[in-house]
Design a protein around this motif. Structure first.
Motif, mmCIF file in Angstrom:
data_model
loop_
_atom_site.group_PDB
_atom_site.id
_atom_site.type_symbol
_atom_site.label_atom_id
_atom_site.label_comp_id
_atom_site.label_asym_id
_atom_site.label_seq_id
_atom_site.Cartn_x
_atom_site.Cartn_y
_atom_site.Cartn_z
ATOM 1 N N ALA A 298 0.839 -1.209 0.000
ATOM 2 C CA ALA A 298 0.000 0.000 0.000
ATOM 3 C C ALA A 298 0.868 1.251 0.000
ATOM 4 O O ALA A 298 0.557 2.241 -0.681
ATOM 5 N N LYS B 189 2.189 1.850 -3.536
ATOM 6 C CA LYS B 189 1.162 2.450 -4.403
ATOM 7 C C LYS B 189 0.973 3.926 -4.073
ATOM 8 O O LYS B 189 0.809 4.765 -4.960
ATOM 9 N N ALA B 190 0.977 4.242 -2.779
ATOM 10 C CA ALA B 190 0.810 5.640 -2.357
ATOM 11 C C ALA B 190 1.951 6.492 -2.913
ATOM 12 O O ALA B 190 1.729 7.603 -3.404
ATOM 13 N N THR C 142 1.496 7.176 -6.604
ATOM 14 C CA THR C 142 0.466 8.208 -6.818
ATOM 15 C C THR C 142 1.022 9.601 -6.550
ATOM 16 O O THR C 142 0.675 10.555 -7.239
ATOM 17 N N GLN D 177 -2.466 9.437 1.687
ATOM 18 C CA GLN D 177 -2.500 8.599 0.482
ATOM 19 C C GLN D 177 -2.288 7.130 0.845
ATOM 20 O O GLN D 177 -2.913 6.241 0.271
ATOM 21 N N TYR D 178 -1.413 6.898 1.834
ATOM 22 C CA TYR D 178 -1.214 5.528 2.322
ATOM 23 C C TYR D 178 -2.531 4.957 2.874
ATOM 24 O O TYR D 178 -2.907 3.822 2.572
ATOM 25 N N GLU E 190 -4.878 3.885 0.145
ATOM 26 C CA GLU E 190 -4.488 2.618 -0.491
ATOM 27 C C GLU E 190 -4.799 1.419 0.402
ATOM 28 O O GLU E 190 -5.232 0.374 -0.084
ATOM 29 N N LYS F 288 -8.689 0.961 0.299
ATOM 30 C CA LYS F 288 -9.136 0.458 -1.001
ATOM 31 C C LYS F 288 -8.751 -1.013 -1.167
ATOM 32 O O LYS F 288 -9.516 -1.812 -1.701
ATOM 33 N N SER F 289 -7.561 -1.358 -0.703
ATOM 34 C CA SER F 289 -7.105 -2.739 -0.784
ATOM 35 C C SER F 289 -8.032 -3.670 0.007
ATOM 36 O O SER F 289 -8.401 -4.753 -0.458
#
Lengths: 167, 70
Positions: free
Chosen positions: A16, A19-20, A23, A133-134, A137, A140-141
């Motif tokens: 995660a 991904k953050a 982004t 942002q973390y 993610e 959402k995960s």
């Protein structure tokens, strides 16, 4: 409405975090054990970490430390060290906020305060942009894993994630 | 197929300044906390505050009185 809960966030989910970082336009480097700052640039000491984040526009980096503290570490001209044992099962970002190098990192990963600075009144940096942002993610995960639908929107800088459960 | 009379169960996460506020709607009793727990656990930092709305207790009382009357 059944309940309202406020949660603190600690980095524990590396996919995660990766991904953050993507982004936000920064690079997560898993397993990088040292990170650059004033002290490494001028040879006064080495910063030890578990992972690192590279930020465009500066050679200095963010270190992810095993830590007992939340995400608020400004190492200044000193050096950073992960706790040897007994730390939380997570990571706390740390960096040197000094000068233009430090500001390049702060402007990317910390929230600008009403006074225009990225530092809080207590002199700390809390990495709000990175942590927000973390969190997105991570949430959402979890929603994807459960097969639940979600919708994300940002209003006035505040991110809202609405997850709908099957009835 | 549309289900009449059943409110949509929703969890809304508001993410700001490194904290996450969780609001649940459409649940009865403690089901809301059970549904959000997996998400809040994943955030890793624990609960700063938790306020149960009047509806939470009403539904809990309702279920309790139903059990007592059964």
């Amino acid at each position: 409405m059944s309940h309202v809960e406020i949660c603190a966030v600690v980095i524990t989910d590396l996919p995660a975090l990766k991904k953050a970082c993507e982004t936000l336009g920064v690079t997560f480097v898993e397993g990088q054990k040292t990170f650059k700052s004033w002290s490494t640039q001028y040879g006064t000491g080495e910063n030890h970490c578990e992972h690192a984040i590279k930020v465009p526009g500066t050679s200095w980096e963010v270190g992810l430390l095993k830590a007992d503290t939340p995400a608020n570490s400004d190492i200044g001209s000193g050096v950073a060290e992960s706790v040897k044992s007994g730390g939380k099962n997570g990571f706390s970002p740390a960096f040197d906020a000094y000068g233009t190098e430090g500001q390049a990192i702060a402007s990317k990963l910390c929230k600008q305060q009403p006074n225009g600075l990225y530092t809080h009144e207590d002199g700390k940096h809390y990495f709000e942009t990175l942590m927000d942002q973390y969190s997105v993610e991570v949430l959402k995960s979890k929603a994807r894993m459960k097969g639940w639908q979600f919708q994300q929107k940002t209003v006035n800088g505040v991110i809202k994630l609405e997850v709908k459960l099957p009835n | 197929m549309q289900t009449f009379g059943k409110p949509q169960k929703t969890i809304v996460f508001t993410i700001e300044d490194g904290q996450v506020t969780v609001e649940t709607t459409g649940f009865t009793g403690t089901a809301c906390e059970a549904a959000s727990k997996e998400f809040t656990d994943a955030l890793g930092g624990g609960t700063v505050s938790n306020k149960r709305k009047p509806e939470f207790f009403k539904t809990a009382e309702h279920a309790q009185s139903q059990r007592a009357g059964a």
